[in-house]
Each structure stands twice: as C-alpha cells, then as structure tokens.
Design a protein around this motif. Structure first.
Motif, PDB file in Angstrom:
ATOM      1  N   GLY A 187      -0.970  -0.898   2.417  1.00 28.79           N
ATOM      2  CA  GLY A 187      -2.031  -0.718   3.426  1.00 28.79           C
ATOM      3  C   GLY A 187      -2.701  -2.049   3.734  1.00 28.79           C
ATOM      4  O   GLY A 187      -2.946  -2.396   4.901  1.00 28.79           O
ATOM      5  N   GLY A 188      -3.018  -2.801   2.662  1.00 29.72           N
ATOM      6  CA  GLY A 188      -3.638  -4.122   2.845  1.00 29.72           C
ATOM      7  C   GLY A 188      -2.699  -5.065   3.583  1.00 29.72           C
ATOM      8  O   GLY A 188      -3.114  -5.802   4.493  1.00 29.72           O
ATOM      9  N   TYR A 189      -1.426  -5.004   3.204  1.00 31.27           N
ATOM     10  CA  TYR A 189      -0.400  -5.852   3.839  1.00 31.27           C
ATOM     11  C   TYR A 189      -0.308  -5.548   5.332  1.00 31.27           C
ATOM     12  O   TYR A 189      -0.270  -6.458   6.172  1.00 31.27           O
ATOM     13  CB  TYR A 189       0.943  -5.590   3.141  1.00 31.27           C
TER      14      TYR A 189
ATOM     15  N   LEU B 103      -9.887  -2.340   2.298  1.00 30.61           N
ATOM     16  CA  LEU B 103     -10.159  -3.405   1.336  1.00 30.61           C
ATOM     17  C   LEU B 103      -9.778  -4.771   1.935  1.00 30.61           C
ATOM     18  O   LEU B 103     -10.528  -5.757   1.822  1.00 30.61           O
ATOM     19  CB  LEU B 103      -9.364  -3.129   0.049  1.00 30.61           C
ATOM     20  N   ALA B 104      -8.631  -4.805   2.617  1.00 35.02           N
ATOM     21  CA  ALA B 104      -8.190  -6.060   3.243  1.00 35.02           C
ATOM     22  C   ALA B 104      -9.210  -6.524   4.284  1.00 35.02           C
ATOM     23  O   ALA B 104      -9.578  -7.709   4.340  1.00 35.02           O
ATOM     24  CB  ALA B 104      -6.813  -5.854   3.878  1.00 35.02           C
ATOM     25  N   LEU B 105      -9.696  -5.571   5.092  1.00 41.72           N
ATOM     26  CA  LEU B 105     -10.686  -5.931   6.120  1.00 41.72           C
ATOM     27  C   LEU B 105     -11.975  -6.448   5.491  1.00 41.72           C
ATOM     28  O   LEU B 105     -12.562  -7.438   5.930  1.00 41.72           O
ATOM     29  CB  LEU B 105     -11.002  -4.700   6.988  1.00 41.72           C
TER      30      LEU B 105
ATOM     31  N   GLY C 202      -7.498  -5.649  -6.943  1.00 41.46           N
ATOM     32  CA  GLY C 202      -8.467  -4.551  -6.733  1.00 41.46           C
ATOM     33  C   GLY C 202      -7.793  -3.197  -6.759  1.00 41.46           C
ATOM     34  O   GLY C 202      -8.289  -2.253  -7.391  1.00 41.46           O
ATOM     35  N   MET C 203      -6.646  -3.103  -6.080  1.00 41.84           N
ATOM     36  CA  MET C 203      -5.939  -1.817  -6.047  1.00 41.84           C
ATOM     37  C   MET C 203      -5.380  -1.479  -7.429  1.00 41.84           C
ATOM     38  O   MET C 203      -5.535  -0.365  -7.915  1.00 41.84           O
ATOM     39  CB  MET C 203      -4.776  -1.840  -5.036  1.00 41.84           C
TER      40      MET C 203
END
Lengths: 257, 248
Positions: free
Chosen positions: A167-169, A68-70, A92-93
């Motif tokens: 995970g995004g972090y 999601l971050a990407l 989103g999460m």
C-alpha cells in the motif's frame, strides 16, 4: 467510606476475573496437549479464522500502508526527510501497525463470532448436550479455535505486513514520485530479521488472546439474548485491551531489553 | 436404579432443592411434575453432573454418580433437551450419530451414518432429512431428531426434559407415543420432566410431584387421581387456589 468500598469491590471483581481467565487459559493449554483431538473442528477453525479473515486483513493493511506513506511524506517534508518513506513504512508496518491492526481486526471479526457462537450454544443447552454426549466442551470448542488462532494469525500478520508495505509502495510510487526499484531496495535493506520475528510472535500472542477471550466469555455467558450480547461485547473489549497490553509488553521485550 | 438422597442445591439465597429424595427403579418410566422454577431440571442435571449439588448423594445401580470413569458413566445416558439442543453447524445425521463419530463408541463413518438414518426412521423421519441442517427443520422435527440422538447409542437410561413444550397437541401426542414405544422397546429407565398432564398419562409408570425443593408425593400414575395430596390435586386440576401459591 462508600466510594472506597465501591472502588475496592471493583478492583476485587477485576482481579477475580483476571484469575478466572488465567485458570481458563491454563486449562485450555493443558487440553491442547492431551487427546482426544478434534481434527475436523480444528480445520474448520483454521478456515474461519485464517482464510475468511484475509479480505478484511488485506483491506485494512493496504489502506493503512497507503495512509502511512502519505503521513510520513507530509511530516518528513517539514525537516527534509521525505526520502525515508520506504524505511518508515516498512518498519512501522512490520513492527507495529501490521500486528496490532490485524490483531484488532481479528478481535472484531473472530472474537465476536466465537463468543456469540459459544454463548448461543450455552443458552440453547448445546454445551450441556456436548457433555451428555461424552464430549468435553473445552476440547471440542476451545482447543481447536485457540490452536488455530495461534497458528494462523501470525500468517495473517505476515500477509498484512506485505500488503501494508505494498500500500505504501503504491502511494509512494504512484503519487509521490518515488522510484519503484529504489523503494523496494530500501524496504528490503532496512528490515531486519528481528522485525519480522517480533511481528510474527505478536501475531501468535494476539491470536491466542483473541480466541481465548471469545471462548471464555462465550462459555461464561449469561442467559438469553442479552447474555449473548453482553458476552460478545465483553469478549471483544477484553481481547482488544489484552492485545494492546501484550503489544506494549512485547515491544518492550523485543526492542528495549 | 437411580437413587437420589437428600439432594440440596442453592443459587445464592434461592434454595431450589431442599432435601430431595427419589428412587427410580430400573426399566421404569418416572415423570417429575411441578411448577416452573421448582428445580425439576436442576434435579436432572445433578444426576448427569452438569450441575453439582451442594449436598446429598446420587447413585446409579449402587455406584456414586460423582465417582469413577465419567465417559463410561455418561455413555449409559441419552438425553432429549427441551429445545432440542441440536448442533447448528452439523447436518442432522451427524447430530444423531454424534456419539458414534467420536470417543469410546466411535464407529466407521458409513456405519454411523446408517445407524443415524435408521434412528431417524424410528422417530418417523425420512432419509432426506439426514443431510439437512437443524435450522431447516420445524420444531416437531427438531424434537424427533433430538429423540433420535438420545437413543442413537442405545443408552440404558434416557432423560426427557419437557419433551412436548412448544409443540401442537397432535405433535405432542406423536412424541409422547414415540417416547413410550422407545422406552418399552429398549427396556430403558426413563426420567421425564414435564408440565403437560397428557404427557404424564402417556409416558409415566410412576410420577413424582416436586414443590418447594422436595418431593411432595410419588407413586404409580394409576394412583395419581386418588392421591389425596393437596399439591398434586391442585396441579392436576390446574386450580389457582390451593397450597401452591399462584402469582397473578
């Protein structure tokens, strides 16, 4: 006329099944409130649905949060909005991906297991044996699983939300050059209590749906290996559809009304 | 006394029971014989309320089986299922003591375990079996555990559904002897379903021949061979020719 008759028959069959599931759900809820209670079965269900689902929930969440971050970074860069990665990953999460993905993973892992186990019990006459031993199958098999799922899936969703944000972090600070302290500050500041409440509520509803469908289709399984297979498949399909439909309704209730 | 009067049961267009009448006097052992799919298990499940008959009445000691306190009614019964129907997730002793660990017959944990081990001994199993799981046992051992579970709460009425199916002749003989001993020892009323004529002769006081949804003949096992009933004779002698149609 024939296609119309076939369509009508299919619609009636679908409505009849919805009615049977609704009656089963009312029956299950009414049994939750009446003794006897089977504590050992409840604890076992808590362990199976909650603790043993943690690895799959964690892995699903961490990869989804990273991806999601990407995506947000790549998509945001088209209109100079790369900086919103922490906020969008968090919302989103927590609002959507956390509950839905955890719900679907629970449908895959728990609904299938409950349906297969109960269906096997049915075809091997273990459910009849329960009755002859003065034990109500609804109380012994359905209530502990449904209650455990309602209580523990919100916790799994909460854990999934946190791991997904992590995970995004990890991706944002490790490969996209975000400042770690600023990322955490932006995440925390952006989230609102309603986001978390909606996430946990969805978890409880999805847990109820997942366990209920497993129990219903298991109890109503056909005979033999084919019956068990069909019950398992139908339970997972039903749980997944119910979870996605409930997600749509709950999202509407929480964020548009 | 179990009394079944004009029991009818259909599944769609398949009329399985078409007016079954049967009496099982208290303290006797009744064996129901008949071909596969003739409704023997359905009859038994109707008594227990696992399946509801379309019409007809079932009374146990004069009381309608469908009325009154269901837990108290079921507490009078023990049942050995065809495949054992042991709970995979529980160790053997908890299977045997299932009824003693919960509900109206609940006993303290240690007492329930002691009773389970005693019942396992009664059916010829050693104490070390108690902590194993059903999947670790052979078919014969599973039947014995099922039998121990059926008698654990010392029921007044015991049902045996195909007790020797899938067992070798020696193990079948052992199970038949155990059933006979236990029924006599407990003074219980027994109802057995089987195709196995060796079991019939070992277990029965009375037999009933079920075919086409009705009892074709019933009487003492000692009169079975001279019954003069063509259905029973064909079944006992295992002939392909006779009133019972053999599908080839």
């Amino acid at each position: 006329m024939k296609p119309l008759a076939l369509l009508g028959r299919a619609v009636l069959a679908a409505l009849a099944m919805i009615g049977r599931i609704a009656l089963f759900a009312f029956d299950a809820v009414s049994h939750i409130l009446r003794p006897p209670f089977y504590g050992r079965e409840f604890l076992s269900a808590l362990m199976n649905i909650g603790w043993l689902s943690l690895p799959v929930v964690g892995l699903t969440a961490v990869f989804t949060g990273g991806a999601l971050a990407l995506q947000i970074y790549a998509g945001g860069s088209r209109f100079n909005a790369e900086a919103v990665v922490p906020q969008i990953v968090a919302v989103g999460m927590v609002r959507e991906l956390g509950p839905v993905l955890v719900g679907l993973m629970i449908a895959a892992r728990v609904t299938s297991s409950i349906a297969a186990e109960i269906a096997t019990m049915k075809v091997t006459e273990q459910i009849d044996a329960l009755v002859t031993l003065s034990t109500h199958p609804m109380k012994y098999l359905t209530v502990p699983r449904v209650l455990a799922a309602v209580l523990v899936v919100p916790l799994l969703v909460g854990v999934g939300d946190i791991i997904g944000i992590f995970g995004g972090y990890a991706v944002a600070t490790g490969t996209l050059g975000f400042n770690p302290a600023a990322y955490i500050r932006n995440t925390v500041n952006f989230l609102e209590p309603l986001d978390v409440i909606s996430s946990l509520t969805k978890g409880a509803v999805f847990g109820f749906a997942a366990a209920l469908m497993g129990c219903y289709h298991g109890m109503n399984s056909g005979r033999g290996a084919m019956g068990v297979g069909r019950a398992t498949k139908t339970a997972v399909e039903g749980a997944a559809i119910l979870i996605l439909a409930a997600n749509f309704v709950l999202t509407g209730v929480f964020f548009t009304l | 006394m179990i009394e079944m009067t004009d029991i009818r049961k259909s599944f769609g267009s398949n009329h399985v029971l078409r007016g079954l009448n049967l009496s099982i006097p208290k303290g006797t052992s009744m064996v129901i014989i008949g071909g596969s799919g003739t409704g023997k298990s359905i009859a038994l499940k109707c008594i227990l309320g696992l399946i509801k008959q379309d019409s007809g009445t079932i009374t146990v000691d004069g009381t309608d089986a469908s009325k009154g306190d269901r837990d108290a009614f079921l507490a009078r019964f023990g049942m050995l299922f065809q495949g054992g129907a042991l709970f995979d997730s529980l160790p053997v002793w908890q299977n045997v003591a299932f009824r003693l660990l919960r509900g109206s017959l609940k006993r303290p944990h240690d007492e329930a375990r002691a009773i389970a081990i005693e019942k396992l001994r009664r059916v010829g199993l050693k104490e070390d079996v108690a902590d194993r799981f059903p999947a670790e046992l052979s078919g014969g051992m599973q039947k014995r555990v099922g039998l121990a579970r059926a008698i654990a709460a010392e029921p007044e009425i015991i049902f045996f559904d195909e007790p020797t199916t899938g067992l070798d002749p020696i193990m079948s003989g052992v199970i038949n002897e155990l059933i006979r001993e236990i029924v006599v020892e407990m003074g219980a009323t027994a109802m057995t379903i089987t195709h196995d004529m060796t079991s019939v002769r070992a277990i029965a006081d009375n037999i009933a021949m079920l075919h086409e949804g009705v009892i074709q003949w019933t009487g003492p096992v000692s009169e079975m061979d001279q019954s003069g009933n063509p259905y029973l004779e064909q079944f006992i002698q295992g002939k392909a020719e006779g009133p019972i149609e053999a599908v080839r």
